[in-house]
Design a protein around this motif. Structure first.
Motif, short mmCIF file in Angstrom:
data_model
loop_
_atom_site.label_atom_id
_atom_site.label_comp_id
_atom_site.label_asym_id
_atom_site.label_seq_id
_atom_site.Cartn_x
_atom_site.Cartn_y
_atom_site.Cartn_z
N SER A 34 2.93 -2.07 -9.49
CA SER A 34 1.68 -2.77 -10.09
C SER A 34 1.65 -4.37 -9.88
O SER A 34 2.70 -4.97 -10.35
N ASP A 35 0.62 -4.90 -9.72
CA ASP A 35 0.57 -6.41 -9.88
C ASP A 35 -0.08 -6.68 -11.15
O ASP A 35 -0.95 -7.44 -11.31
N LEU A 36 0.92 -6.38 -12.08
CA LEU A 36 0.52 -6.59 -13.77
C LEU A 36 0.84 -8.03 -13.94
O LEU A 36 2.05 -8.43 -13.91
N PRO A 43 -7.31 -7.38 -15.62
CA PRO A 43 -6.74 -6.40 -16.65
C PRO A 43 -6.89 -5.19 -16.55
O PRO A 43 -6.30 -4.22 -17.29
N ASP A 44 -7.38 -4.73 -15.31
CA ASP A 44 -7.50 -3.20 -15.25
C ASP A 44 -5.98 -2.62 -15.09
O ASP A 44 -5.62 -1.37 -15.30
N ASP A 45 -5.14 -3.49 -14.49
CA ASP A 45 -3.67 -3.09 -14.89
C ASP A 45 -3.12 -2.67 -15.96
O ASP A 45 -2.10 -1.91 -16.06
N HIS A 46 -3.58 -3.23 -17.00
CA HIS A 46 -3.18 -2.87 -18.36
C HIS A 46 -3.61 -1.58 -18.75
O HIS A 46 -3.00 -0.95 -19.44
N THR A 137 1.19 3.31 -6.26
CA THR A 137 0.76 1.85 -6.12
C THR A 137 -0.57 1.42 -6.64
O THR A 137 -1.47 1.94 -6.25
N VAL A 138 -0.86 0.31 -7.36
CA VAL A 138 -1.94 -0.02 -7.81
C VAL A 138 -2.09 -1.59 -7.48
O VAL A 138 -2.84 -2.38 -8.20
N GLY A 139 -1.24 -2.23 -6.81
CA GLY A 139 -1.34 -3.37 -6.21
C GLY A 139 -1.05 -3.63 -4.61
O GLY A 139 -1.59 -2.51 -4.04
N SER A 140 -0.05 -4.34 -4.23
CA SER A 140 0.37 -4.40 -2.90
C SER A 140 1.10 -3.56 -2.50
O SER A 140 1.75 -2.68 -3.44
N TYR A 176 -8.88 -6.34 -1.95
CA TYR A 176 -8.04 -7.26 -2.69
C TYR A 176 -6.60 -6.74 -2.42
O TYR A 176 -5.55 -7.63 -2.01
N ASN A 177 -6.21 -5.54 -2.87
CA ASN A 177 -4.80 -5.01 -2.89
C ASN A 177 -4.12 -5.25 -1.59
O ASN A 177 -2.83 -5.27 -1.18
N VAL A 178 -5.03 -5.00 -0.47
CA VAL A 178 -4.68 -4.98 0.89
C VAL A 178 -4.47 -6.45 1.28
O VAL A 178 -3.43 -6.76 2.09
#
Ligand SMILES: [Ca+2]
Length: 378
Positions: A34-36, A43-46, A137-140, A176-178
């Protein structure tokens, strides 16, 4: 006296439909990337981290704090430590590679040693695993891609599924994540590993344009009125969200501040009203429920819960209450010369599956409901 026959019939019916094909039995070993950040970029990562910790079926073997260089200035360690304090769960974690991969076959070996720990954690968890591991995965895709490039055979043997929350269902990959690491995304999508592709947006259009009504029903985006969650959750979890949202500067020591009553009390009423009413774009929620083997049940009018088969049985909720808020379809994904992704039909055995929610109203309503119920129990 009540007859036990309806109960028996119900039990037989529910037993006949669960678990769904391909769903693992027992806790699923999970590597989560996660790109936390704190302060957060989004803050969707939270919310996603809380969702991960709220599902006991997911055995969290590693958390990778993605985009390692940015982790130094905006440490995701802070919300992660808060979440561990709230839940009493301790999970191994590390920050990921500093910079984007230079090519799809880059294994990240030339990046500084202090940023190699996430990649090392992925490899060690996989080597030690006695069951197929699910990666979410929720980021890169940076550290997962580098791990694949480092030891492709290990990932082929040990990875059961990769839920890729990134990208557009088709067309230019400007999501964004890509954009965090385009080569890593391409590496993973072309790896031949079992990909459960959860494109953030629907077919075609640029990021953000296809949230509510994506063509074809692809795209995981839905919107959460934050009050749906904030009205249900306990104070420590509310403090965790408010600490992220206000936003407060990162503390000097990386040791996370444990939630404090002041973060919940004495809030400016105007800020509170705006924050509660805010509609947050969300993407990854469905991938957590799916990876945990849960299904969405309609439990009352406009009220949905994500339940395991055992939970549904114990609550006498029959299979007829299952709603198909979303599903996965086998596909083949192909990059063209310009780097745009196209999605094609494929037979059932295809290693790549794509998320689809044709009934957007049902999907959105169900996600709001199930997330509020789930986090209300954390
Ligand atoms: Ca994210």
């Amino acid at each position: 006296m009540k007859s036990i026959l309806p109960t028996l019939v119900l039990a037989m019916l529910t037993a006949a439909v669960a678990p769904a094909a391909g769903q693992p039995v027992g806790a699923v070993p999970v590597i989560y990337s996660s790109d936390l950040h704190h302060p957060p970029n989004d803050p969707d990562d939270h919310f996603d981290l809380a969702t991960l910790f709220a599902l006991p079926e997911l055995d969290i073997r590693a958390v990778i704090l993605d985009c390692g260089r940015r982790q130094l200035a905006q440490p995701g360690e802070i919300p992660l430590r808060q979440m561990m304090a709230i839940t009493g769960r301790r999970v191994p974690w590390a920050i990921g590679l500093a910079d984007p991969l230079k090519a799809p076959n880059d294994d990240g070996r030339d990046q500084p040693a202090e940023f190699q720990r996430g990649l090392g954690l992925i490899l060690s968890v996989l080597r030690a695993a006695d069951r197929p591991v699910t990666i979410i995965t929720v980021g890169s895709l940076r550290d997962v891609a580098a791990a694949f490039n480092r030891d492709p055979q290990l990932l082929r043997e040990k990875v059961g599924r990769i839920y890729v929350n990134a990208g557009n269902a088709a067309g230019p990959q400007d999501e964004y994540n890509v954009t965090l690491d385009p080569h890593a995304f391409r590496c993973v999508m072309e790896s031949g590993l079992p990909i459960w592709y959860c494109p953030c947006f629907g077919e075609g259009g640029p990021s953000g344009s296809a949230c509510e009504d994506p063509r074809g029903g692809y795209g995981t985006c839905w919107t959460l009125p934050q009050e749906r969650v904030f009205e249900r959750i306990r104070r420590p979890l509310l403090a965790y969200f408010l600490f992220a949202l206000r936003p407060m500067p990162a503390p000097k020591q990386p040791e996370a501040p444990v939630h404090q009553p002041a973060w919940v009390d004495n809030i400016d009423p105007e800020w509170r009203a705006q924050t509660w009413a805010h509609y947050r774009c969300m993407w990854s929620t469905a991938s957590f429920f799916h990876s945990a083997g849960r299904r969405i049940y309609r439990v009352a009018e406009d009220d949905y819960q994500a339940l395991s088969a055992a939970q549904a049985r114990s609550r006498r909720i029959g299979a007829s209450a299952i709603v198909k808020a979303f599903h996965f379809e086998p596909v083949r994904t192909v990059f063209d010369e310009a780097g745009a992704l196209t999605v094609h039909d494929a037979p059932v055995g295809s290693p790549t599956k794509i998320f689809r929610a044709p009934n957007r109203a049902l999907y959105s309503t169900a996600m709001r409901s199930v997330l509020a119920h789930l986090l209300g129990k954390l």
